[in-house]
Design a protein around this motif. Sequence first.
Motif, PDB file in Angstrom:
ATOM      1  N   THR A 143     -10.260   5.939   7.202  1.00  0.00           N
ATOM      2  CA  THR A 143      -9.946   4.603   7.706  1.00  0.00           C
ATOM      3  C   THR A 143     -11.220   3.898   8.134  1.00  0.00           C
ATOM      4  OG1 THR A 143      -9.529   5.461   9.932  1.00  0.00           O
ATOM      5  CG2 THR A 143      -7.614   5.161   8.495  1.00  0.00           C
ATOM      6  N   ALA A 152      -2.562   3.960  10.621  1.00  0.00           N
ATOM      7  CA  ALA A 152      -2.844   5.180   9.858  1.00  0.00           C
ATOM      8  C   ALA A 152      -3.357   6.283  10.781  1.00  0.00           C
ATOM      9  CB  ALA A 152      -3.863   4.879   8.759  1.00  0.00           C
ATOM     10  N   GLY A 154       0.582   1.413   4.619  1.00  0.00           N
ATOM     11  CA  GLY A 154      -0.291   2.530   4.263  1.00  0.00           C
ATOM     12  C   GLY A 154      -0.053   3.774   5.094  1.00  0.00           C
ATOM     13  N   VAL A 164       0.836  -1.204   0.000  1.00  0.00           N
ATOM     14  CA  VAL A 164       0.000   0.000   0.000  1.00  0.00           C
ATOM     15  C   VAL A 164       0.871   1.255   0.000  1.00  0.00           C
ATOM     16  CG1 VAL A 164      -1.857   1.235   1.180  1.00  0.00           C
ATOM     17  CG2 VAL A 164      -1.774  -1.273   1.274  1.00  0.00           C
ATOM     18  N   VAL A 178      -7.790   3.373   4.005  1.00  0.00           N
ATOM     19  CA  VAL A 178      -7.094   2.231   4.605  1.00  0.00           C
ATOM     20  C   VAL A 178      -8.132   1.357   5.301  1.00  0.00           C
ATOM     21  CG1 VAL A 178      -5.344   1.458   6.242  1.00  0.00           C
ATOM     22  CG2 VAL A 178      -4.955   3.535   4.894  1.00  0.00           C
TER      23      VAL A 178
END
Length: 349
Positions: A307, A322, A289, A262, A281
């Motif tokens: 997210t 993230a 990510g 990612v 994500v």
Amino acid sequence: MNKKNVLVVDDSAFMRKMISDIINTSSSLAVIDTARNGQDALAKVKKLKPDVVTLDVEMPLMDGISTLRAVMREIPTPVVMLSSLTKSGADKTIEAMSYGAVDFIAKPSGSISLNIKDIEAKIVKKVEHATQANYHLVTKQTQKVDKNTYKPIISNRPIVAIGSSTGGPRALQQIITQLPTNLKAPVVIVQHMPKGFTKSLAERLDKLSNVSVKEVEDGDLIEQSNVYLAPGGKQFKVKEVNHQFVAEVKQDLPVNGHQPAVDVLFESISELSDCHPIAVVLTGMGSDGAKGIIQLKKKHPRTITITQSKDTCVVYGMPQSAEKTGLVDYVKDLENISEILVQKIPKKR
């Protein structure tokens, strides 16, 4: 430490023995019993109530898909599928993901893999992770509850980039099938998955969706209203050629153990000169990510980051990493993510 109990299901006595021996090398797992077919497995799941089941896809009497559906209906339990690297095996495995299997393991050399010990570490890791999965999601009836109105972005070049891992195929199906045919943005995806299985996933999503979905190839134009899924075993980047988005797909080094990764996809989009990224994500183990989001926000401060909420993740690792960057704009339940995308992205006329 209390070990987690595992039921091993395979029609091959050799595979039952090998998989059991591998799982028993883990300090946190113990094989409680084995089953030779789906009927045997279902009876033992009800009787023994294991913490995890490893389930062969192709079996006589009652195949893996039928067994999985029965288990999830009658006594929901984390299930890790074992599949051969055939087209049929890959298709059935992707179908199993949609019915609630936590993860899958590709047998290295067919239904009876004499070299199964080559992936010993992977088997142990995936079964251990399955014991921590939020598998109750498969029995939960969800519906869209988000009543918010999201202001559309003002840009002629939006691009949606999605990263996912464990639990991702089911999450992607929830999102991609809700996108309209006139979406004025391309969607590019990295799903952690080995070679062969990504093609089956792309084909399944294409059949179920209004938008066109394909496993991306090197040199593909990345066009609006189309979805491009990174192939297993290769890195996927988006580059700019003559003011057009173009796919760069090639075998490279894994990044943080992942290929595709990612972070590689997100960081390539951060280098585009004129675009408005929307980065998503989804569920997955690890932190892939997070670094990409940092780069996206640095190069394109207007990047919108989303997210998947902890409550709707099979595994919360990637979204949590993230969110720890402090750069996430929206944390949303899975069933509401497509609504943000639809409202944020202008429609083609």
